[in-house]
Design a protein around this motif. Sequence first.
Motif, PDB file in Angstrom:
ATOM      1  N   SER A  51     154.618  82.331  63.994  1.00 35.94           N
ATOM      2  CA  SER A  51     153.272  82.311  64.782  1.00 35.94           C
ATOM      3  C   SER A  51     152.766  83.717  64.606  1.00 35.94           C
ATOM      4  N   LYS A  52     153.469  84.997  64.632  1.00 38.67           N
ATOM      5  CA  LYS A  52     153.091  86.252  64.488  1.00 38.67           C
ATOM      6  C   LYS A  52     152.462  86.484  63.161  1.00 38.67           C
ATOM      7  N   LYS A  53     152.932  85.843  62.221  1.00 34.48           N
ATOM      8  CA  LYS A  53     151.972  85.813  60.869  1.00 34.48           C
ATOM      9  C   LYS A  53     150.730  85.234  61.003  1.00 34.48           C
ATOM     10  N   TYR A  54     150.655  84.174  61.479  1.00 39.90           N
ATOM     11  CA  TYR A  54     149.305  83.526  61.905  1.00 39.90           C
ATOM     12  C   TYR A  54     148.452  84.353  62.666  1.00 39.90           C
ATOM     13  N   GLU A  55     149.240  85.004  63.897  1.00 40.68           N
ATOM     14  CA  GLU A  55     148.231  85.909  64.736  1.00 40.68           C
ATOM     15  C   GLU A  55     147.638  87.116  63.881  1.00 40.68           C
ATOM     16  N   ASP A  56     148.472  87.624  62.973  1.00 37.53           N
ATOM     17  CA  ASP A  56     148.257  88.677  62.101  1.00 37.53           C
ATOM     18  C   ASP A  56     146.879  88.374  61.355  1.00 37.53           C
ATOM     19  N   GLU A  57     147.153  87.392  60.572  1.00 40.60           N
ATOM     20  CA  GLU A  57     146.006  86.775  59.656  1.00 40.60           C
ATOM     21  C   GLU A  57     144.578  86.470  60.349  1.00 40.60           C
ATOM     22  N   TYR A  58     144.849  85.955  61.671  1.00 41.98           N
ATOM     23  CA  TYR A  58     143.793  85.636  62.567  1.00 41.98           C
ATOM     24  C   TYR A  58     143.085  87.052  62.767  1.00 41.98           C
ATOM     25  N   LYS A  89     124.097  82.856  57.239  1.00 44.15           N
ATOM     26  CA  LYS A  89     124.611  81.531  56.799  1.00 44.15           C
ATOM     27  C   LYS A  89     126.106  82.082  56.436  1.00 44.15           C
ATOM     28  N   GLU A  90     126.185  83.262  55.651  1.00 42.87           N
ATOM     29  CA  GLU A  90     127.522  83.736  55.491  1.00 42.87           C
ATOM     30  C   GLU A  90     128.254  83.897  56.857  1.00 42.87           C
ATOM     31  N   ILE A  91     127.771  84.391  57.865  1.00 45.07           N
ATOM     32  CA  ILE A  91     128.228  84.616  59.106  1.00 45.07           C
ATOM     33  C   ILE A  91     128.900  83.163  59.879  1.00 45.07           C
ATOM     34  N   GLN A  92     127.928  82.216  59.711  1.00 48.72           N
ATOM     35  CA  GLN A  92     128.195  80.676  60.004  1.00 48.72           C
ATOM     36  C   GLN A  92     129.375  80.025  59.200  1.00 48.72           C
ATOM     37  N   ASP A  93     129.279  80.340  57.912  1.00 44.83           N
ATOM     38  CA  ASP A  93     130.360  79.736  56.953  1.00 44.83           C
ATOM     39  C   ASP A  93     131.631  80.593  57.298  1.00 44.83           C
ATOM     40  N   TYR A  94     131.533  81.900  57.598  1.00 45.87           N
ATOM     41  CA  TYR A  94     132.854  82.523  58.036  1.00 45.87           C
ATOM     42  C   TYR A  94     133.529  82.110  59.195  1.00 45.87           C
ATOM     43  N   GLN A  95     132.554  81.948  60.046  1.00 41.89           N
ATOM     44  CA  GLN A  95     133.042  81.394  61.520  1.00 41.89           C
ATOM     45  C   GLN A  95     133.563  80.066  61.346  1.00 41.89           C
ATOM     46  N   ASN A  96     133.094  79.049  60.185  1.00 40.93           N
ATOM     47  CA  ASN A  96     133.723  77.861  60.165  1.00 40.93           C
ATOM     48  C   ASN A  96     135.121  78.063  59.388  1.00 40.93           C
ATOM     49  N   LYS A  97     135.231  79.085  58.552  1.00 36.48           N
ATOM     50  CA  LYS A  97     136.487  79.496  57.986  1.00 36.48           C
ATOM     51  C   LYS A  97     137.665  79.725  59.031  1.00 36.48           C
ATOM     52  N   ILE A  98     137.077  80.320  59.991  1.00 38.77           N
ATOM     53  CA  ILE A  98     138.069  80.919  61.107  1.00 38.77           C
ATOM     54  C   ILE A  98     138.487  79.632  61.746  1.00 38.77           C
ATOM     55  N   GLN A  99     137.461  78.891  62.017  1.00 40.17           N
ATOM     56  CA  GLN A  99     137.982  77.614  62.786  1.00 40.17           C
ATOM     57  C   GLN A  99     138.828  76.691  61.888  1.00 40.17           C
ATOM     58  N   ASP A 106     147.376  75.569  63.604  1.00 41.68           N
ATOM     59  CA  ASP A 106     148.079  74.813  64.659  1.00 41.68           C
ATOM     60  C   ASP A 106     149.087  73.799  64.123  1.00 41.68           C
ATOM     61  N   GLN A 107     148.232  72.988  63.217  1.00 45.14           N
ATOM     62  CA  GLN A 107     148.944  71.977  62.605  1.00 45.14           C
ATOM     63  C   GLN A 107     150.274  72.239  61.986  1.00 45.14           C
ATOM     64  N   ASP A 108     150.255  73.175  61.281  1.00 44.49           N
ATOM     65  CA  ASP A 108     151.421  73.927  60.385  1.00 44.49           C
ATOM     66  C   ASP A 108     152.464  74.206  61.549  1.00 44.49           C
ATOM     67  N   MET A 109     152.211  75.144  62.625  1.00 48.18           N
ATOM     68  CA  MET A 109     153.108  75.377  63.682  1.00 48.18           C
ATOM     69  C   MET A 109     153.734  74.036  64.493  1.00 48.18           C
ATOM     70  N   GLN A 110     152.863  72.845  64.560  1.00 48.56           N
ATOM     71  CA  GLN A 110     153.471  71.779  65.097  1.00 48.56           C
ATOM     72  C   GLN A 110     154.650  71.084  64.122  1.00 48.56           C
ATOM     73  N   ARG A 111     154.028  71.123  62.956  1.00 49.22           N
ATOM     74  CA  ARG A 111     154.975  70.364  62.010  1.00 49.22           C
ATOM     75  C   ARG A 111     156.338  71.077  61.916  1.00 49.22           C
ATOM     76  N   GLN A 112     156.255  72.468  61.796  1.00 50.57           N
ATOM     77  CA  GLN A 112     157.451  73.427  61.679  1.00 50.57           C
ATOM     78  C   GLN A 112     158.435  73.043  63.015  1.00 50.57           C
ATOM     79  N   GLN A 113     157.645  73.053  64.234  1.00 50.17           N
ATOM     80  CA  GLN A 113     158.456  72.881  65.321  1.00 50.17           C
ATOM     81  C   GLN A 113     159.008  71.476  65.282  1.00 50.17           C
ATOM     82  N   ALA A 114     158.477  70.562  64.724  1.00 51.62           N
ATOM     83  CA  ALA A 114     159.076  69.254  64.630  1.00 51.62           C
ATOM     84  C   ALA A 114     160.241  68.841  63.796  1.00 51.62           C
ATOM     85  N   GLU A 115     159.843  69.811  62.515  1.00 56.60           N
ATOM     86  CA  GLU A 115     160.944  69.919  61.280  1.00 56.60           C
ATOM     87  C   GLU A 115     162.138  70.663  62.042  1.00 56.60           C
TER      88      GLU A 115
END
Length: 169
Positions: A51-58, A89-99, A106-115
């Motif tokens: 989770s910390k790694k994902y937070e750092d990347e975010y 457009k670059e800003i909008q695309d980057y915002q979509n990239k962040i989303q 989130d999906q990966d963290m849920q998968r990891q927790q389940a595993e």
Amino acid sequence: MIKKILLAVAVMLPLFGASAQNIKIGLVNTNEIIQAMPETADAQKKLAENSKKYEDEYAKLQEEFKRMYDEFSKMSETELPAIKERKAKEIQDYQNKIQGFLQSADQDMQRQQAELMAPISQKIKDAVESVGKEGGYSLIENYTPELHLYYAAPVNDITPQVKLKLGLK
């Protein structure tokens, strides 16, 4: 005819009563057991690290977004419309990239927790089944205080036996 039916019911009634007395019900607090298991602490540690790694990347993505937005905000009013549109457009695309990143993380963290929790849950399930067979239980329910409105004897809390079976204190 009615007398025969009543006689049959009268004969069968004690049998139903006798079998109902043989039902043995147990409750187990799996949340308490999960928290007591060392495997849970290990799983939580690994999840926290990831989770910390994902937070750092975010945070890096947010910094880049802020840089892009600041650059766009500082553009003069005399800037060519095509350049402004491209930057917007670059800003909008980057915002979509962040989303997309947030959803994927989130999906990966849920998968990891389940595993990580699957083997823990299976270990508990096996221990509960073992205690249930050894104790002659007909039914064992997970004890969730907020969901139980009422229970009374002869319901037994088998949490201590399951913990013992798992080598927990």
